[in-house]
Write a protein that holds these residues in place. Structure first.
Motif, short mmCIF file in Angstrom:
data_model
loop_
_atom_site.label_atom_id
_atom_site.label_comp_id
_atom_site.label_asym_id
_atom_site.label_seq_id
_atom_site.Cartn_x
_atom_site.Cartn_y
_atom_site.Cartn_z
N GLU A 264 -25.90 -2.25 31.59
CA GLU A 264 -25.36 -2.51 30.25
C GLU A 264 -24.61 -3.83 30.23
O GLU A 264 -24.71 -4.60 29.25
CB GLU A 264 -24.45 -1.36 29.82
N GLN B 253 -25.76 -7.02 27.84
CA GLN B 253 -24.87 -7.68 26.89
C GLN B 253 -24.79 -9.18 27.15
O GLN B 253 -24.84 -9.98 26.20
CB GLN B 253 -23.47 -7.05 26.96
N HIS B 254 -24.68 -9.57 28.41
CA HIS B 254 -24.55 -11.00 28.70
C HIS B 254 -25.86 -11.76 28.49
O HIS B 254 -25.85 -12.91 28.05
CB HIS B 254 -24.01 -11.20 30.13
N ARG C 100 -26.17 -12.56 24.94
CA ARG C 100 -25.30 -13.66 24.52
C ARG C 100 -25.77 -15.02 25.05
O ARG C 100 -25.10 -16.03 24.85
CB ARG C 100 -23.87 -13.40 25.00
N GLU D 15 -20.87 1.08 26.91
CA GLU D 15 -20.57 -0.09 26.11
C GLU D 15 -19.08 -0.43 26.16
O GLU D 15 -18.70 -1.60 26.23
CB GLU D 15 -21.01 0.13 24.66
N ASP E 23 -17.61 -3.88 27.59
CA ASP E 23 -16.74 -4.71 26.76
C ASP E 23 -15.45 -5.06 27.49
O ASP E 23 -14.95 -6.19 27.39
CB ASP E 23 -16.43 -3.98 25.46
#
Length: 227
Positions: free
Chosen positions: A16, A20-21, A24, A198, A202
């Motif tokens: 996860e 996410q990275h 981005r 998540e 985060d």
């Protein structure tokens, strides 16, 4: 472009974080014990690269990371669950966990350090067994407790590179926990919900990016330790 190496990024929370990275726009390198699995996970994440690396074989870590040219951030997310007691002590499991999380983690840092940005950062995974042991957590509690010391010494030794840790509680949607009965834990959690993958990812992103957070051991548990 920011480059992040996620050790243990093929599944669960590590994956996860990688997802996410990558979303981005970061250059993401994930590692797992199996080369084929790492390559498959990297392809599924998209924009990632997979490498084979076994933390329990620290003598091979430097060569496994040899072609990583530059690193901004490192996340040490690979974990194992060792059920061990003093009365029924399994040396093989104890040595494997201690090697993986203490020797292996530190050897990854040692191998990548010459290629790390001076304004880079490292996040290490521990766990709440350091504060709330349970029957069979002899080594898990001891090793996660040692992670807190590892974070502090590395934050001083590697300055200005920042070093922090996350210590997740029960992560309700993670592969290990998602099919287990957890209502009793939820009822004792002040937020009324369990942490999610998540949420943990985060928290890792915050620790990686905030330039004034250093030497911190951050619990992710919705206040469960308070009850």
């Amino acid at each position: 472009m920011t480059t992040i190496v996620i050790v243990g990024g093929t599944s669960g929370i590590g994956r996860e974080i990688a997802r996410q990275h990558a979303a981005r726009g970061a250059e993401v390198i994930i590692t797992g014990r199996d080369a084929s699995r790492a390559a498959t996970a990297a392809k599924e994440i998209g924009g990632a690269r997979g490498l084979a690396l076994d933390l329990t074989r620290p003598g091979e870590i430097a060569s496994a990371l040899a072609d990583v040219e530059h690193v901004d951030h490192v996340v040490l997310a690979a974990i194992e669950r060792d059920q061990n007691t003093a009365a029924d002590y399994r040396l093989d499991g104890a040595q494997r966990l201690a090697t993986l999380k203490l020797v292996g983690y530190t050897e990854v840092v040692h191998a990548l350090l010459p290629r790390m940005s001076r304004d880079g950062s490292i996040v290490i995974f521990g766990g709440l067994a350091k504060d709330r042991p349970y029957p069979g957590s002899t080594m898990v509690s001891a090793v996660n407790g040692a992670v807190t010391g590892l974070v502090r010494t590395l934050a001083v030794e590697l300055a200005p590179i920042r070093v922090n840790a996350v210590h997740p509680g029960i992560v309700g949607d993670s592969p290990f926990w998602r099919d287990k009965p957890l209502d009793a834990i939820v009822s004792r959690t002040p937020t009324g919900r369990l942490a999610t993958m998540e949420d943990v990812a985060d928290a890792v992103a915050f620790l990686l990016r905030n330039p004034s957070v250093n030497g911190v051991n951050l619990d992710i548990d919705g206040g469960w330790l308070l009850t």
